[in-house]
Design an enzyme around this catalytic site. Structure first.
Site, mmCIF file in Angstrom:
data_model
loop_
_atom_site.group_PDB
_atom_site.id
_atom_site.type_symbol
_atom_site.label_atom_id
_atom_site.label_comp_id
_atom_site.label_asym_id
_atom_site.label_seq_id
_atom_site.Cartn_x
_atom_site.Cartn_y
_atom_site.Cartn_z
ATOM 1 N N SER A 34 40.135 17.126 45.588
ATOM 2 C CA SER A 34 40.137 18.312 46.445
ATOM 3 C C SER A 34 40.491 17.905 47.881
ATOM 4 O O SER A 34 41.526 17.272 48.085
ATOM 5 C CB SER A 34 38.772 19.010 46.338
ATOM 6 N N ARG A 51 29.076 30.327 50.831
ATOM 7 C CA ARG A 51 29.006 29.366 49.738
ATOM 8 C C ARG A 51 29.208 30.066 48.386
ATOM 9 O O ARG A 51 29.835 29.532 47.484
ATOM 10 C CB ARG A 51 27.652 28.659 49.787
ATOM 11 N N ASP A 70 42.390 24.487 36.716
ATOM 12 C CA ASP A 70 42.028 24.557 38.138
ATOM 13 C C ASP A 70 42.614 25.841 38.735
ATOM 14 O O ASP A 70 43.832 26.018 38.769
ATOM 15 C CB ASP A 70 42.574 23.316 38.862
ATOM 16 N N HIS A 108 38.184 24.210 39.039
ATOM 17 C CA HIS A 108 38.410 23.199 40.072
ATOM 18 C C HIS A 108 37.377 22.072 40.057
ATOM 19 O O HIS A 108 37.714 20.909 40.262
ATOM 20 C CB HIS A 108 38.428 23.888 41.439
ATOM 21 N N ASP A 109 36.117 22.416 39.828
ATOM 22 C CA ASP A 109 35.053 21.412 39.881
ATOM 23 C C ASP A 109 35.112 20.378 38.757
ATOM 24 O O ASP A 109 34.258 19.472 38.714
ATOM 25 C CB ASP A 109 33.667 22.077 39.897
#
Lengths: 368, 368
Positions: free
Chosen positions: A147, A215, A309, A342-343
């Site tokens: 990232s 967040r 992603d 993505h994670d």
């Protein structure tokens, strides 16, 4: 595994891409393993938006180990029996490197806050390079990051050609796309909309609701819609009423929990500054074209992306491969099949750690 | 085209899905065209989250016409020379139908605010049905709506079988998925994080920054990443400094503009209540299974989805088609090729208006 935490302090000004300077400045970092005699076994780890220098191992009393502990350690892909691993906290962040909550000059009670200069990925890498220089490290075995960490790896490859033998950017891009800039903007404005933010003049440690909400927005993009489906479905919190306005689905409770925790360990101003750095990221800035930027890279570039992603799409990393092929650079592209989102670069290490291991051993060099 | 705006007031209680009641309650609506003698030419239009009853035409002094003006009017797909079109503002919204800012009882200075009951899609449709009953309308030629409007169309098909000849849900789902619930949650918490929201006790008309930021989050999902790319690229606002913290890319300026405008014409509490209604939407609630719910539908169901919809994915509407096939219902599925994103149902009317036209003429009936 031997872990050391250190702070390096520099009195010479750090000249930033903006034309402004940081003086003095400092960088906090951890090291794992032992530096060998000729200093040829160094791996630099670069962290993502909310990451820190604490990439592996546990401090006394910690429940959880560092954020890439599954990748870094004795016998792991980044084997601390072989390598000396350095993981820094980027400047602009809030874990001990110079950032917006640092004193505006030594000994001052005043903090930079919004007077802190805009930091770019280039600046973060420059600071890391100065640290490595100060440690007498002339060459890296590898730089590895996901990232925003992948942006740093790529930037290092372009700005310091020949410095790292292997460049491994993961789940990242070469130029932040307007969709991601828009996500970042909505997070920034969510923080600013909380009047407790007070235009950056909040009391340090204030648990800003705007940061918690920001967040939550982030989470929407860290895991994929199908992961949301698998993890939560439409389960409702048992003790909440279905027809209460603020009654919650499990997914809402999850977001609330993670959102509310975030301001306990991350600073709102650092979050804004790092989002800005991500939005500004463009590997071609300072060059006439992307071709020219990519043609700087002299080292072996190994790209790892994840098919699912939804933040930095695999297509963006395929594009890097195309540019590298065009300019005749050494580049290999790996797309990991995954719908996690993505994670993946944090959560699905078991899907790509073998690649890191093979790259470090040189097993993949024959493919060039 | 003849436009009329009316308010229907009801003194009999509206029994809500939550078990609570609204009493009295009212619904504001517009009509276009003329009701024919046997009242057989009625089309009901159902609006999306931020929509209103004002679907077509212009009021004096208006710059822009209603939100589906390209679809509704003389000679258009929904031809007001042939059809009598009714477009209501849903209960819970803020354009004149009973909502959280309505007086808590007639003549009271106190508004419902957070005491307003949770409204569901079922309740919105029930209110519309009561309105239509009061107008002596026994049968609809069609019900047509996109996004939250599509949920209403589907709900009407299930709850009032035989009432509408043609059901046309567009860009919607049968059950809001946790990813969308998460988006809604982050918008709700962004509003609540603005301390000016004052737990719902803000002065009506306050331009809440939290609502502006929430609207920005919405935009992330209304157009697709590739539309962001085409519309904005990485263009920077010419008068802003690249290294100013709050300097803006064009996409940021666009979000700021649309975000800042939103609180001028939409109410924060209505936004929260409607988001809750969307999150709660599940066509199977009240039945033992999705099969049982879909088996209620006796009318012709025409589904229109967009290949590039990243909010309600085409797969969700393909699933409706599967359920309908399984239970032996009359259903046709159309997927419009487009990478624009969810807002296609508003922006790309020229890609699907011919379908609406053919459906209303009965040209597609032979396919069943």
């Amino acid at each position: 595994m031997k872990i050391e935490t250190k702070i390096a302090r520099f009195t010479k000004p750090l000249y930033l891409e903006s034309g402004r300077i940081l003086e003095p400045w400092q960088i906090i970092y951890e090291t794992y393993g032992e530096l060998n005699e000729d200093k040829s076994n160094v791996i630099l780890i670069t962290h993502a938006l909310s990451g820190s220098h604490h990439a592996a191992g546990k401090y006394e009393g910690d429940r959880k180990p560092g954020w890439w502990d599954s990748l870094i350690g004795k016998g792991k892909a980044i084997d601390t029996e072989k390598y000396f691993v350095i993981s820094t906290n980027v400047i602009g962040s809030c874990f001990g490197s110079t950032g917006p909550m640092s004193p505006i000059y030594p000994g001052s009670d005043e903090r930079y806050r919004l007077k802190f200069p805009v930091i770019t990925i280039k600046d973060m890498v420059k600071a890391q390079k100065i640290l490595l220089d100060s440690l007498g490290i002339k060459k890296l075995k590898a730089v590895i990051g996901g990232s925003m960490g992948g942006m740093q790896a790529l930037r290092l490859a372009v700005d310091y050609p020949g410095f790292a033998e292997n460049i491994i950017p993961i789940a990242t891009t070469y130029q932040t796309k307007p969709y991601v800039i828009a996500i970042n903007k909505s997070m920034i404005e969510t923080i600013r909309a909380d009047s407790e933010f007070k235009n950056g003049n909040y009391k340090p440690g204030t648990e800003l609701k705007g940061l918690a909400a920001a967040r939550m927005i982030g989470y929407l993009n860290y895991i994929s819609p199908s992961t949301f489906e698998k993890k939560f479905g439409r389960e409702y919190v048992k003790t909440d009423g279905m027809f209460e306005l603020f009654g919650r689905f499990q997914v809402e409770s999850y977001l609330e929990y993670n959102g509310a925790n975030f301001p306990k360990w991350f600073d709102a101003l650092s979050y804004i500054y790092l989002l800005k750095a991500i939005s500004l990221f463009d590997i071609s800035r300072g060059f006439n074209s992307l071709d020219e930027a990519f043609s700087q890279i002299k080292d072996k570039l190994f790209l790892i992306s994840f098919s699912g992603d939804t933040l930095f799409f695999p297509q963006e990393m395929r594009d890097i491969k195309k540019y590298m092929d065009k300019v005749g650079g050494k580049c290999q592209y790996f797309e990991i099949d995954s719908d996690y989102g993505h994670d993946s670069f944090l959560v699905e290490v078991d899907k790509f750690d073998y690649l890191i291991s093979e790259i470090l051993k040189g097993d993949l060099d024959a493919r060039f």
